[in-house]
Design an enzyme around this catalytic site. Structure first.
Site: not given
Ligand code: GLA
Length: 352
Positions: A110, A143, A155
């Site tokens: 999100s 982030e 993400d």
């Molecule tokens: C979170 C992080 C990603 C990745 C995952 C694990 O979602 O934001 O960058 O490291 O954990 O795969």
């Protein structure tokens, strides 16, 4: 009066390849049909309200506000404003409303959906453009400054690069992306364990530090370059190296239409995340077992772990039943009420 403009960005679910992105490895996420929309018009400052979340954000548009000084979800807004300013975005504000269908804090990104949709709106307001990878890197930085967690690139890149009906094989070293078609006969089920992610911030950084140390001991740039023999006695590194192999095998199986191989790969990924990387929870283990018992091809925790969601692949014809009965089994065993989503691979972020 300037016209209102809207930008959307999807959440993501990762089919396989967790805790590999910050090791320069491989991931196989899809952007999903749950998304954040930012609707706004040009203004002097950055003023944002949410239709779902309490509070309002009002900041100067030049990135001068430290995200750490902003409360709640406003930190992400301040993070994006700052990360874009660092990349040369001229100071131009928006007066905007955000609305999101991505459940907050459940591991479906999100926050990446918010960052990316907001970044597009802010770039548009300033007549400024970044390429997809640059935009993802800026949102990853947003982030990181907002949360203090050294999260990877998966993400934000998945949210920007999503394709209808396709997963994305991402090489997190080169940031090259190869779309991999998902067969229409397979459905993607997401079950939220209903337990908010806990311990994630410190444990995530600890795991990342352990990986860096393992690579340094081997004299390697990152665990991406390690072989299984080199890490056979180190469970954390063993997870990363074996997971990279599983991602490539899963992408090859999808490309070859070999869906029978996918279930065992998802199961092995979950076992590795649970036993070697130790990021599962009893609830995630129950959810995986419940979906498999009801006939999913395979299931695994998805994202960082420590709570959040599991993902499963199932024959589309049976997916509704498998999801509902898997959820009922989970409820009976844990007393928790899980949200269930049958998601589709959606297009990446853009104008709404
Ligand atoms: C979170 C992080 C990603 C990745 C995952 C694990 O979602 O934001 O960058 O490291 O954990 O795969």
């Amino acid at each position: 009066m300037s016209a209102e403009r809207a930008f959307r960005a999807p959440g993501r679910v990762n089919l396989i390849g967790d805790h590999t992105d910050y090791n320069g490895g491989f991931v196989l996420p899809l952007a999903i049909d749950l998304e954040c929309v930012v609707r706004g018009r040009p203004a002097e400052r950055v003023s944002v309200r949410s239709l779902q979340l309490e509070g309002e954000v009002d900041l100067p548009a030049d990135g001068s506000v430290d995200p750490a000084d902003v409360a709640g979800w406003g930190r992400y807004v301040a993070g994006v404003v700052r990360a874009l300013a660092e990349r040369g975005r001229p100071s131009a504000g928006i007066d905007a409303v955000i609305s999101s269908t991505v459940p907050v804090g459940s591991g479906l990104s999100s926050s990446a959906a918010l960052e990316v949709s907001l970044a597009l709106a802010l770039c548009d307001a300033a007549g400024f453009a970044l390429g997809g990878v640059e935009l993802a890197l800026a949102c990853q930085r947003a982030e990181q400054v907002a949360t203090g967690v050294p999260s990877g690139i998966m993400d934000q890149l998945a949210s920007i690069s999503g394709r209808c009906g396709q997963a994305l094989l991402i090489d997190c070293r080169s940031l090259a992306i190869e779309p991999v078609a998902l067969p229409e006969a397979l459905a993607v089920i997401v079950v939220d364990s209903g337990r908010a992610r806990e311990l994630e911030q410190t444990a995530y950084a600890d795991r990342q530090a352990a990986c860096k140390a393992a690579a340094a001991r081997l004299g390697l740039r990152s665990l991406r370059d390690a072989t299984l023999e080199q890490v056979v006695d180190d469970p954390r590194a063993r997870h990363v190296v074996s997971e990279n192999e599983r991602v490539l095998a899963a992408a090859a199986a999808l490309t070859a239409g070999d869906t029978a191989s996918l279930g065992p790969l998802l199961a092995a990924s979950h076992a590795s995340l649970r036993d070697d990387y130790e990021v599962s929870t009893p609830e995630l283990d129950v959810a995986v077992a419940a979906l498999e018992a009801e006939g999913a091809l395979g299931a695994r925790l998805t994202g960082a772990g420590f709570g959040g969601c599991v993902v499963a692949l199932a024959p589309r014809a049976d997916a509704g039943r498998i999801a509902a009965e898997g959820a009922a089994r989970y409820r009976a065993e844990t007393g928790l009420d899980p949200a269930v989503h049958l998601v589709r691979a959606a297009a990446g972020a853009g104008a709404a």
